[in-house]
Design a protein around this motif. Structure first.
Motif, PDB file in Angstrom:
ATOM      1  N   TYR A  13      35.475  12.217  33.204  1.00  0.00           N
ATOM      2  CA  TYR A  13      35.584  12.981  34.438  1.00  0.00           C
ATOM      3  C   TYR A  13      34.759  14.261  34.461  1.00  0.00           C
ATOM      4  CZ  TYR A  13      39.198   9.619  35.370  1.00  0.00           C
ATOM      5  OH  TYR A  13      39.872   8.448  35.573  1.00  0.00           O
ATOM      6  N   GLY A  14      34.035  14.551  33.394  1.00  0.00           N
ATOM      7  CA  GLY A  14      33.109  15.677  33.375  1.00  0.00           C
ATOM      8  C   GLY A  14      33.635  16.936  34.027  1.00  0.00           C
ATOM      9  N   ASP A  15      33.045  17.291  35.153  1.00  0.00           N
ATOM     10  CA  ASP A  15      33.398  18.531  35.830  1.00  0.00           C
ATOM     11  C   ASP A  15      34.566  18.394  36.802  1.00  0.00           C
ATOM     12  OD1 ASP A  15      31.382  19.852  34.486  1.00  0.00           O
ATOM     13  OD2 ASP A  15      29.902  19.494  36.065  1.00  0.00           O
ATOM     14  N   LYS A  16      35.116  17.206  36.960  1.00  0.00           N
ATOM     15  CA  LYS A  16      36.214  17.018  37.917  1.00  0.00           C
ATOM     16  C   LYS A  16      37.520  17.606  37.396  1.00  0.00           C
ATOM     17  CE  LYS A  16      38.515  13.537  40.761  1.00  0.00           C
ATOM     18  NZ  LYS A  16      38.597  12.120  41.132  1.00  0.00           N
ATOM     19  N   TYR A  17      37.782  17.420  36.089  1.00  0.00           N
ATOM     20  CA  TYR A  17      39.032  17.887  35.497  1.00  0.00           C
ATOM     21  C   TYR A  17      38.773  18.728  34.258  1.00  0.00           C
ATOM     22  CZ  TYR A  17      41.269  14.204  38.268  1.00  0.00           C
ATOM     23  OH  TYR A  17      41.707  13.421  39.290  1.00  0.00           O
ATOM     24  N   THR A  18      39.746  19.574  33.960  1.00  0.00           N
ATOM     25  CA  THR A  18      39.792  20.289  32.691  1.00  0.00           C
ATOM     26  C   THR A  18      41.131  19.958  32.056  1.00  0.00           C
ATOM     27  OG1 THR A  18      38.432  22.094  33.525  1.00  0.00           O
ATOM     28  CG2 THR A  18      39.792  22.562  31.589  1.00  0.00           C
ATOM     29  N   PHE A  19      41.106  19.653  30.763  1.00  0.00           N
ATOM     30  CA  PHE A  19      42.352  19.389  30.054  1.00  0.00           C
ATOM     31  C   PHE A  19      42.663  20.614  29.211  1.00  0.00           C
ATOM     32  CE2 PHE A  19      44.863  17.460  26.552  1.00  0.00           C
ATOM     33  CZ  PHE A  19      45.913  17.010  27.323  1.00  0.00           C
ATOM     34  N   VAL A  20      43.748  21.303  29.555  1.00  0.00           N
ATOM     35  CA  VAL A  20      44.178  22.467  28.786  1.00  0.00           C
ATOM     36  C   VAL A  20      45.424  22.093  28.002  1.00  0.00           C
ATOM     37  CG1 VAL A  20      43.161  24.139  30.377  1.00  0.00           C
ATOM     38  CG2 VAL A  20      45.532  23.442  30.696  1.00  0.00           C
ATOM     39  N   ASN A  21      45.607  22.744  26.848  1.00  0.00           N
ATOM     40  CA  ASN A  21      46.772  22.467  26.020  1.00  0.00           C
ATOM     41  C   ASN A  21      47.076  23.667  25.144  1.00  0.00           C
ATOM     42  OD1 ASN A  21      45.240  22.207  23.493  1.00  0.00           O
ATOM     43  ND2 ASN A  21      44.434  20.332  24.413  1.00  0.00           N
ATOM     44  N   TYR A  22      47.978  23.484  24.195  1.00  0.00           N
ATOM     45  CA  TYR A  22      48.441  24.572  23.342  1.00  0.00           C
ATOM     46  C   TYR A  22      47.315  25.220  22.541  1.00  0.00           C
ATOM     47  CZ  TYR A  22      48.410  20.742  19.987  1.00  0.00           C
ATOM     48  OH  TYR A  22      48.032  19.672  19.218  1.00  0.00           O
ATOM     49  N   ARG A  23      46.175  24.561  22.396  1.00  0.00           N
ATOM     50  CA  ARG A  23      45.039  25.158  21.686  1.00  0.00           C
ATOM     51  C   ARG A  23      44.122  25.951  22.620  1.00  0.00           C
ATOM     52  NH1 ARG A  23      45.162  19.868  19.506  1.00  0.00           N
ATOM     53  NH2 ARG A  23      43.483  19.308  20.898  1.00  0.00           N
ATOM     54  N   THR A  24      44.342  25.862  23.911  1.00  0.00           N
ATOM     55  CA  THR A  24      43.511  26.569  24.888  1.00  0.00           C
ATOM     56  C   THR A  24      43.949  28.024  24.967  1.00  0.00           C
ATOM     57  OG1 THR A  24      43.336  24.528  26.195  1.00  0.00           O
ATOM     58  CG2 THR A  24      42.740  26.586  27.290  1.00  0.00           C
ATOM     59  N   PRO A  25      43.030  28.979  24.746  1.00  0.00           N
ATOM     60  CA  PRO A  25      43.406  30.399  24.854  1.00  0.00           C
ATOM     61  C   PRO A  25      44.011  30.702  26.221  1.00  0.00           C
ATOM     62  CG  PRO A  25      41.207  30.175  23.908  1.00  0.00           C
ATOM     63  CD  PRO A  25      41.626  28.797  24.371  1.00  0.00           C
ATOM     64  N   GLY A  26      45.128  31.418  26.208  1.00  0.00           N
ATOM     65  CA  GLY A  26      45.793  31.803  27.441  1.00  0.00           C
ATOM     66  C   GLY A  26      46.775  30.777  27.981  1.00  0.00           C
ATOM     67  N   PHE A  27      46.801  29.576  27.403  1.00  0.00           N
ATOM     68  CA  PHE A  27      47.755  28.552  27.849  1.00  0.00           C
ATOM     69  C   PHE A  27      48.897  28.542  26.847  1.00  0.00           C
ATOM     70  CE2 PHE A  27      49.392  24.190  28.301  1.00  0.00           C
ATOM     71  CZ  PHE A  27      49.621  24.193  29.661  1.00  0.00           C
ATOM     72  N   GLN A  28      50.107  28.757  27.312  1.00  0.00           N
ATOM     73  CA  GLN A  28      51.218  29.045  26.406  1.00  0.00           C
ATOM     74  C   GLN A  28      52.284  27.964  26.298  1.00  0.00           C
ATOM     75  OE1 GLN A  28      53.029  32.557  28.057  1.00  0.00           O
ATOM     76  NE2 GLN A  28      52.699  31.840  30.134  1.00  0.00           N
ATOM     77  N   ILE A  36      43.435  25.636  43.529  1.00  0.00           N
ATOM     78  CA  ILE A  36      44.399  26.675  43.162  1.00  0.00           C
ATOM     79  C   ILE A  36      45.791  26.147  43.457  1.00  0.00           C
ATOM     80  CG2 ILE A  36      45.262  28.992  43.653  1.00  0.00           C
ATOM     81  CD1 ILE A  36      42.416  29.760  44.456  1.00  0.00           C
ATOM     82  N   PHE A  37      46.623  26.176  42.442  1.00  0.00           N
ATOM     83  CA  PHE A  37      48.039  25.830  42.585  1.00  0.00           C
ATOM     84  C   PHE A  37      48.753  26.693  41.562  1.00  0.00           C
ATOM     85  CE2 PHE A  37      51.942  23.465  41.956  1.00  0.00           C
ATOM     86  CZ  PHE A  37      52.261  23.074  43.238  1.00  0.00           C
ATOM     87  N   MET A  38      49.329  27.782  42.021  1.00  0.00           N
ATOM     88  CA  MET A  38      49.852  28.788  41.096  1.00  0.00           C
ATOM     89  C   MET A  38      51.359  28.917  41.216  1.00  0.00           C
ATOM     90  SD  MET A  38      46.925  31.587  41.887  1.00  0.00           S
ATOM     91  CE  MET A  38      47.183  32.695  40.544  1.00  0.00           C
ATOM     92  N   ASP A  39      51.948  29.357  40.103  1.00  0.00           N
ATOM     93  CA  ASP A  39      53.346  29.751  40.132  1.00  0.00           C
ATOM     94  C   ASP A  39      53.456  31.112  39.448  1.00  0.00           C
ATOM     95  OD1 ASP A  39      53.375  29.321  37.368  1.00  0.00           O
ATOM     96  OD2 ASP A  39      54.345  27.380  37.534  1.00  0.00           O
ATOM     97  N   ARG A  40      54.657  31.630  39.395  1.00  0.00           N
ATOM     98  CA  ARG A  40      54.849  32.968  38.799  1.00  0.00           C
ATOM     99  C   ARG A  40      54.327  33.052  37.380  1.00  0.00           C
ATOM    100  NH1 ARG A  40      60.534  33.411  41.351  1.00  0.00           N
ATOM    101  NH2 ARG A  40      60.874  31.393  40.435  1.00  0.00           N
ATOM    102  N   ASN A  41      54.436  31.964  36.619  1.00  0.00           N
ATOM    103  CA  ASN A  41      54.043  31.983  35.210  1.00  0.00           C
ATOM    104  C   ASN A  41      52.534  32.017  35.006  1.00  0.00           C
ATOM    105  OD1 ASN A  41      56.754  31.758  34.434  1.00  0.00           O
ATOM    106  ND2 ASN A  41      56.670  29.540  34.695  1.00  0.00           N
ATOM    107  N   HIS A  42      51.765  31.708  36.035  1.00  0.00           N
ATOM    108  CA  HIS A  42      50.319  31.591  35.860  1.00  0.00           C
ATOM    109  C   HIS A  42      49.519  32.477  36.809  1.00  0.00           C
ATOM    110  CE1 HIS A  42      52.054  27.825  34.346  1.00  0.00           C
ATOM    111  NE2 HIS A  42      51.237  28.081  33.377  1.00  0.00           N
ATOM    112  N   TYR A  43      50.158  33.450  37.427  1.00  0.00           N
ATOM    113  CA  TYR A  43      49.459  34.252  38.425  1.00  0.00           C
ATOM    114  C   TYR A  43      48.252  34.981  37.829  1.00  0.00           C
ATOM    115  CZ  TYR A  43      48.561  37.263  42.357  1.00  0.00           C
ATOM    116  OH  TYR A  43      47.958  37.898  43.408  1.00  0.00           O
ATOM    117  N   ASN A  44      48.362  35.472  36.607  1.00  0.00           N
ATOM    118  CA  ASN A  44      47.258  36.190  35.974  1.00  0.00           C
ATOM    119  C   ASN A  44      46.454  35.311  35.030  1.00  0.00           C
ATOM    120  OD1 ASN A  44      47.750  38.683  37.213  1.00  0.00           O
ATOM    121  ND2 ASN A  44      49.443  39.063  35.807  1.00  0.00           N
ATOM    122  N   SER A  45      46.673  34.033  35.058  1.00  0.00           N
ATOM    123  CA  SER A  45      45.992  33.110  34.165  1.00  0.00           C
ATOM    124  C   SER A  45      44.807  32.464  34.861  1.00  0.00           C
ATOM    125  CB  SER A  45      46.981  32.016  33.720  1.00  0.00           C
ATOM    126  OG  SER A  45      46.309  30.993  33.041  1.00  0.00           O
TER     127      SER A  45
END
Length: 162
Positions: free
Chosen positions: A99-114, A126-135
């Motif tokens: 999927y190249g540029d269509k998707y990004t897979f983030v996980n526990y090793r991704t900086p800033g993803f907790q 953009i689809f945000m919730d309180r936990n990710h407003y500054n992410s």
């Protein structure tokens, strides 16, 4: 029904949300549009997993909705899927390949993803919730949880965890 992903931004909703902690309610047509985007992400996830022989299952509210409602729980705004831990890194590599540029897979090793799981995120949304407003990790996503086979014995399970 045609719609633009730019019409589905929750950023404005989040900025004007109730500051008393009541939360943000996405409902009606907006929720249906969000669910449609999530379903398209899940369809891509499933197509890749089936082509590559990666085991996956529905879980959480997604499984409950599929059984009880034959789709989404009417008020649900996410999709939960799980893969085996042995396929988790393979899945990450295949996402970039398929999927190249269509998707990004983030996980526990991704900086800033907790979180101790992964998220297949649709880029340029953009689809945000309180936990990710500054992410920086705030696009439409499906959760990819890890299924780990652990021993029943407490001592062996502790060693396995380490």
């Amino acid at each position: 029904m045609k719609f633009s992903l730019t019409q589905l931004s929750t950023n404005e909703i989040l900025r004007t949300a109730d500051s008393e902690g009541v939360g943000i309610k996405i409902e009606g047509e907006t929720l249906k549009k969000c669910q449609k985007v999530l379903l398209s992400i899940a369809e891509d996830f499933i197509a890749m997993c089936e082509k590559e022989g990666i085991w996956y299952e529905l879980c959480g509210g997604t499984l409950l909705g599929a059984v009880r409602h034959k789709g989404f729980i009417p008020w649900d705004d996410d999709i939960d899927l799980m893969v085996l831990s042995k396929d988790f890194e393979k899945f990450e590599a295949l996402t970039a390949k398929y999927y190249g540029d269509k998707y990004t897979f983030v996980n526990y090793r991704t900086p800033g993803f907790q979180f101790p799981m992964g998220r297949l995120m649709l880029n340029n949304t953009i689809f945000m919730d309180r936990n990710h407003y500054n992410s920086e990790h705030h696009g439409f996503f499906i959760d990819v949880l890890i299924v780990e086979n652990v021993p029943d014995n407490f001592f062996l399970r502790t060693i396995h965890g380490i």
